[in-house]
Design a protein around this motif. Structure first.
Motif, PDB file in Angstrom:
ATOM      1  N   PRO A  40      36.291  40.201  34.984  1.00 46.89           N
ATOM      2  CA  PRO A  40      36.289  39.411  36.221  1.00 46.89           C
ATOM      3  C   PRO A  40      36.332  37.920  35.921  1.00 46.89           C
ATOM      4  O   PRO A  40      35.575  37.410  35.096  1.00 46.89           O
ATOM      5  N   GLY A  41      37.247  37.236  36.592  1.00 42.24           N
ATOM      6  CA  GLY A  41      37.361  35.798  36.439  1.00 42.24           C
ATOM      7  C   GLY A  41      38.019  35.334  35.161  1.00 42.24           C
ATOM      8  O   GLY A  41      38.059  34.128  34.883  1.00 42.24           O
ATOM      9  N   LYS A  42      38.551  36.279  34.376  1.00 47.43           N
ATOM     10  CA  LYS A  42      39.173  35.911  33.100  1.00 47.43           C
ATOM     11  C   LYS A  42      40.631  36.346  33.072  1.00 47.43           C
ATOM     12  O   LYS A  42      41.062  37.202  33.839  1.00 47.43           O
ATOM     13  N   GLU A  43      41.365  35.749  32.137  1.00 45.11           N
ATOM     14  CA  GLU A  43      42.755  36.128  31.937  1.00 45.11           C
ATOM     15  C   GLU A  43      42.831  37.512  31.292  1.00 45.11           C
ATOM     16  O   GLU A  43      41.913  37.938  30.570  1.00 45.11           O
ATOM     17  N   ARG A  44      43.946  38.180  31.545  1.00 44.88           N
ATOM     18  CA  ARG A  44      44.194  39.445  30.850  1.00 44.88           C
ATOM     19  C   ARG A  44      44.362  39.140  29.366  1.00 44.88           C
ATOM     20  O   ARG A  44      45.060  38.190  28.988  1.00 44.88           O
ATOM     21  N   GLU A  45      43.739  39.956  28.512  1.00 41.81           N
ATOM     22  CA  GLU A  45      43.834  39.700  27.079  1.00 41.81           C
ATOM     23  C   GLU A  45      44.256  40.957  26.318  1.00 41.81           C
ATOM     24  O   GLU A  45      43.930  42.075  26.685  1.00 41.81           O
ATOM     25  N   PHE A  46      44.982  40.691  25.254  1.00 48.39           N
ATOM     26  CA  PHE A  46      45.496  41.754  24.393  1.00 48.39           C
ATOM     27  C   PHE A  46      44.369  42.393  23.604  1.00 48.39           C
ATOM     28  O   PHE A  46      43.465  41.700  23.116  1.00 48.39           O
ATOM     29  N   VAL A  47      44.444  43.725  23.463  1.00 47.64           N
ATOM     30  CA  VAL A  47      43.451  44.460  22.676  1.00 47.64           C
ATOM     31  C   VAL A  47      44.088  45.050  21.415  1.00 47.64           C
ATOM     32  O   VAL A  47      43.649  44.781  20.301  1.00 47.64           O
TER      33      VAL A  47
END
Length: 123
Positions: A40-47
């Protein structure tokens, strides 16, 4: 058109494990498939990502804790998550990398996404 459906999310205590699944259907399974997450409230990030040749690449923060693999017979990509931390809490989505596009870590280079599955890690 490729369709992706995630499953396996849930609530787990810190230090616990979860296994996510991404069922892939559609035109071909010969795609590079990645997992991303968005808190929530963050950019989508690569895993992590796995290519057709089963080569893998991980974000540094997950290296050693998460493992990605694929079962081509089942057209499914898995993400095993161990030693989970509260900061791993996010919606996890799998995505199909657009052929010939650029970096694996940039979500703009993916052209099909699943609906996501919620992972919540309690402290």
């Amino acid at each position: 058109q490729v369709q992706l459906v995630e499953s396996g999310g849930g609530l787990v205590q810190a230090g616990g494990s979860l296994r996510l699944s991404c069922a892939v259907s559609g035109r071909t399974f010969r795609n590079d498939i990645a997992w991303f997450r968005q808190a929530p409230g963050k950019e989508r990030e690569f895993v992590a990502v796995i290519n057709w040749g089963e080569g893998t690449y991980y974000d540094d923060s997950e290296k050693g804790r998460f493992t990605i693999w694929r079962d081509n017979a089942q057209s499914t990509v898995y993400l095993q998550m161990n030693s989970l931390k509260p900061e791993d809490t996010a919606v996890y989505s799998c995505a199909s990398h657009r052929h010939g596009s650029g970096s694996y870590v940039d979500p703009i280079n993916y052209d099909a996404w699943g609906q996501g599955t919620q992972v919540t890690v309690s402290s």
